[in-house]
Design an enzyme around this catalytic site. Structure first.
Site, PDB file in Angstrom:
ATOM      1  N   GLY A 146      -6.935  -3.149  -2.815  1.00 14.42           N
ATOM      2  CA  GLY A 146      -5.872  -3.884  -2.155  1.00 14.42           C
ATOM      3  C   GLY A 146      -6.450  -4.956  -1.269  1.00 14.42           C
ATOM      4  O   GLY A 146      -7.655  -5.241  -1.294  1.00 14.42           O
ATOM      5  N   ASP A 154       8.162   1.848   4.741  1.00 12.29           N
ATOM      6  CA  ASP A 154       8.095   1.420   3.339  1.00 12.29           C
ATOM      7  C   ASP A 154       8.164   2.634   2.412  1.00 12.29           C
ATOM      8  O   ASP A 154       7.452   2.723   1.421  1.00 12.29           O
ATOM      9  CB  ASP A 154       6.816   0.636   3.084  1.00 12.29           C
ATOM     10  CG  ASP A 154       6.902  -0.212   1.799  1.00 12.29           C
ATOM     11  OD1 ASP A 154       8.039  -0.514   1.368  1.00 12.29           O
ATOM     12  OD2 ASP A 154       5.851  -0.551   1.240  1.00 12.29           O
ATOM     13  N   LEU A 162     -10.710   3.582  -8.144  1.00 14.91           N
ATOM     14  CA  LEU A 162      -9.294   3.905  -8.324  1.00 14.91           C
ATOM     15  C   LEU A 162      -8.379   2.716  -8.111  1.00 14.91           C
ATOM     16  O   LEU A 162      -7.305   2.644  -8.698  1.00 14.91           O
ATOM     17  CB  LEU A 162      -8.888   5.024  -7.351  1.00 14.91           C
ATOM     18  CG  LEU A 162      -9.525   6.389  -7.625  1.00 14.91           C
ATOM     19  CD1 LEU A 162      -9.247   7.336  -6.466  1.00 14.91           C
ATOM     20  CD2 LEU A 162      -9.018   6.971  -8.910  1.00 14.91           C
ATOM     21  N   GLY A 163      -8.757   1.794  -7.285  1.00 17.18           N
ATOM     22  CA  GLY A 163      -7.882   0.652  -7.036  1.00 17.18           C
ATOM     23  C   GLY A 163      -8.426  -0.225  -5.932  1.00 17.18           C
ATOM     24  O   GLY A 163      -9.443   0.070  -5.305  1.00 17.18           O
ATOM     25  N   LYS A 195     -11.490   5.372   0.856  1.00 16.46           N
ATOM     26  CA  LYS A 195     -11.117   3.974   1.029  1.00 16.46           C
ATOM     27  C   LYS A 195     -12.165   3.296   1.893  1.00 16.46           C
ATOM     28  O   LYS A 195     -12.480   3.754   2.992  1.00 16.46           O
ATOM     29  CB  LYS A 195      -9.746   3.836   1.672  1.00 16.46           C
ATOM     30  CG  LYS A 195      -9.321   2.375   1.854  1.00 16.46           C
ATOM     31  CD  LYS A 195      -7.891   2.260   2.341  1.00 16.46           C
ATOM     32  CE  LYS A 195      -7.462   0.802   2.450  1.00 16.46           C
ATOM     33  NZ  LYS A 195      -6.057   0.671   2.884  1.00 16.46           N
ATOM     34  N   GLY A 253      -8.895  -3.049   1.416  1.00 20.03           N
ATOM     35  CA  GLY A 253     -10.070  -2.325   0.987  1.00 20.03           C
ATOM     36  C   GLY A 253      -9.979  -1.863  -0.444  1.00 20.03           C
ATOM     37  O   GLY A 253      -8.963  -2.030  -1.116  1.00 20.03           O
TER      38      GLY A 253
END
Length: 711
Positions: free
Chosen positions: A25, A138, A22-23, A44, A28
């Site tokens: 960063g 954030d 999925l992605g 994750k 992780g």
């Protein structure tokens, strides 16, 4: 939809089978997985390089603790975790829906019912967060996911406990400027009131599609946050009053999140006096009761379903890399890594096309335009990295003109290119690196052309792009006609006399087969054609008597066909387009069957260059040194070259679009992958296609296809 796992990805952690990526960063990677009971989950995993770091593990533990403390009230639930094992991971609920920023940009501002549901859901989440003693720090549109069951607040990566020492550090400003409270910008103590300021700004964005405090530069936005009042007139009356109160400059005057929940419950006619208003708000939002009226959230999945599109660029599907892509429709809840559509690199991130610009004297704004999120992010993110690297190197030279980089995310679709092209115009961007895809180029260039903004694409290679009459478009890779023609020339040099050209059902597969055929026939070879849809059983007999077979398909398809042909005793040499430039080719065909197969591509495949292209080897070494040993990925070098052409204009003192275009018309410098010199129609004057050959089961770069020595 998740992208397929990369070869280095695990297929299972603990009891969870990983089904897609999925992605990723800095901390992780995030995967879609299946629990033992079949339920979809988001997993994750801490990067392996960080798993031995006590500090990294401590941050991972803190993220888990924060998520567990707030889980359940309009946030994604943490389901499981293993922090102590060799592969630390966190498992959360899978939220099937886009981010709020994606939803608003694709569907437009929310209607009143949807807006009220968003307001109550997100206020409830913040109230739960604050009640747990946490400040999010954030909160912004990308960190709100919109699923069928209502909004979810995500990403607690920089959240802090209220008693955390970090909250009072005046030297640390963390967050996104466009949604940051005045006290946060000042670097003073930050509490829950800062989250309420960001919440109010997010609702204004949802209602208008614009930043709460607009400006043509980061300093201008900050000035407006500190000195100006936001226009809340687009909101319904009672909600407008609440949002205005939450945008007070003095944090002490802002309503608390619990107060906001109570006021919102009253607005929709619900009883705010229950034992637990947060539980009541949570039930109303997730239960999809009729108190909100018509709600856009209930139709998100059907209208914003993932649409996988084929990559139409030189090296499209090259290497079969889709693993790093992250689709907004498969966002990852608490542990998602959500990218804003427009941001300034490398400083503060912003969330709106109108929010990223320098405007400062002595700086020239250039934009990267390509897929940063979505199905093709695996190609777009490395290109952005290459552009950033070029800009960083240029700025370190200490020249009077500095370059400011703005990233414009097309979300991997041609349709996404139009609004970001308009954003580039609105931000007074001097030049664009991109658009990166052929489809995006067709949508964006009319807008950029009208605004007279020069664009240099690092990957768009459609054969007809240069025939559109654009004066401000340039490409730094040879187009598909050149690449396929180069493969035909290579076939002739290796003795092709009688060939079979097989295309697939895609435009690029058919086109490549036609270009290959034309190149051979122009030199007297005999060529017959066929289609992959005929199937292996029909195609293999057609190969008998041919010394050359071209296949214009992906690596898996071409590999299976080669295997079937060799099994049947076919001895012809195979020639493949860049669609098959993938290590999976030899695996699918078998190393022995694939041995000797030739391919051409306008791109340089990382890991196969060796010493065949010295300029690339030198670039890769510099890049790795600047990125902690990480090697450049697919199209990083090509994007670096595209940026280099624009930055060369800045070196000559160009600061306006007209001046940069004038320099591009005359530029003549060596790049990493190509000589950077353009024709009047924007093509390279001497475009090089690179030849690859399968040796011992590996794709090996032979170098310039016109000079390649074939074994």
């Amino acid at each position: 939809m998740a992208d397929r796992l990369l070869p280095e990805d695990p297929e299972q952690v603990g009891p969870y089978a990983l089904t897609g990526r999925l992605g990723e960063g800095g901390q992780g990677a995030v995967y879609e997985g299946r629990a033992p009971d079949g339920r979809r989950v988001a997993v994750k995993i801490l990067h392996a390089r960080l798993s031995r770091s006590a500090e990294a593990r401590a941050r991972f533990v803190r993220e888990l603790e924060v998520a567990e403390r707030v889980s359940g009230f309009c946030t994604a639930q943490v389901l499981d975790a293993d922090i102590d094992g060799d592969t630390p991971y966190i498992v959360s609920e899978f939220v099937d829906g886009p981010s709020l920023i994606r939803l608003v940009r694709e569907e437009g501002p929310l209607d009143e019912g949807s807006l009220m549901r968003l307001a109550l859901g997100t206020a409830t989440a913040l109230a739960a967060i604050h009640r747990a003693g946490i400040v999010h720090r954030d909160f912004k549109p990308p960190n709100v996911l919109v699923g069928p069951g209502g909004p979810r607040v995500i990403d607690f990566g920089i959240a802090r406990a209220l008693d955390s020492e970090a909250l009072t550090m005046t030297s640390q400003v963390v967050g996104t400027p466009a949604y940051m409270a005045p006290e946060q910008l000042a670097g003073t103590a930050v509490g829950p009131a800062a989250d309420m300021f960001a919440w109010a700004g997010t609702l204004l964005f949802a209602a208008t599609g614009r930043l709460p405090f607009e400006g043509d530069s980061i300093p201008a936005i900050i000035h407006r946050i500190l000195k100006s009042e936001a226009d809340v007139s687009a909101l319904p009356g009672p909600l407008a009053a609440l949002v205005a109160a939450c945008l007070a400059k003095d944090p002490a005057r802002r309503p608390t999140s619990a107060d906001a929940v109570g006021r919102l419950l009253a607005m929709i006619g619900a009883d705010p006096g229950t034992a637990d208003p947060l539980a009541h708000g949570h039930t109303l939002v997730l239960g999809r009761q009729g108190v909100f009226g018509k709600s856009l959230f209930n139709r998100v999945p059907s209208q914003l379903g993932s649409r996988r599109r084929r990559l139409v660029l030189a090296g499209a599907a090259a290497l079969g890399l889709t693993g790093a892509a992250v689709t907004a429709l498969a966002a990852v809840a608490v542990i998602a890594v959500v990218a804003a559509a427009v941001f300034v690199v490398p400083r503060f991130l912003t969330d709106s096309p109108g929010a990223a610009a320098s405007g400062a004297r002595g700086t020239v704004k250039i934009a990267y335009m390509g897929p940063i999120t979505g199905d093709l992010a695996a190609f777009g993110e490395p290109m952005l990295a290459g552009v950033r690297f070029a800009v960083d190197e240029y700025n370190r030279e200490g020249r009077p003109l500095k370059a400011e980089l703005v990233a414009l995310d097309t979300h991997s679709t041609p349709e996404g290119a139009e609004p970001v092209a308009q954003a580039a115009v609105a931000q007074n961007t001097a030049a664009v690196i991109g658009p990166t895809l052929t489809g995006e180029t067709m949508k964006a260039m009319p807008i950029l052309e009208k605004a007279r903004i020069p664009a240099v694409s690092p990957a768009a290679a459609g054969g007809n792009l240069s025939r559109n009459g654009w004066k401000y478009w340039h490409g730094t890779v040879p187009n598909s006609r050149v690449a396929a023609g180069a493969l035909g020339d290579l076939a002739l040099r290796t003795g092709a006399k009688k060939a079979l050209a097989i295309g697939d059902d895609s435009d690029e597969g058919r086109t490549d087969a036609n270009y290959f055929k034309a190149a051979l026939e122009a030199r007297g070879a005999t060529v017959t054609t066929a289609s992959l849809k005929e199937g292996e059983t029909a195609l293999v007999p057609k190969m008998r008597g041919a010394d050359t077979v071209f296949v214009g398909g992906l690596a898996t398809t071409a590999g299976r066909l080669i295997k079937a042909a060799r099994t049947a005793g076919i001895t012809a040499r195979f020639y493949l387009s860049d669609l098959a430039l993938d290590p999976a080719l030899a695996k699918e065909a078998g190393p022995q069957a694939a041995e000797g197969t030739l391919l051409t591509c306008s791109c340089l495949q990382p890991g196969s260059s060796g010493g065949a292209v010295p300029a690339y080897a030198a670039f890769a070494a510099r890049y790795a040194k600047a990125h902690d040993g990480k090697e450049p990925a697919i199209y990083t070098a090509e994007a670096y070259d595209a940026a280099k052409a624009v930055l060369e204009a800045l070196r000559k003192g160009a600061r306006t679009s007209a001046q940069i275009e004038a320099c591009l018309a005359k530029v003549d410098i060596p790049g990493v992958t190509q000589r950077l010199r353009f024709t009047d129609t924007g093509e390279l004057t001497e475009g090089v296609s690179y030849a690859y050959q399968v040796h011992d089961g590996q794709l090996t770069l032979l170098g310039d296809s016109t000079k390649a020595k074939v074994s």
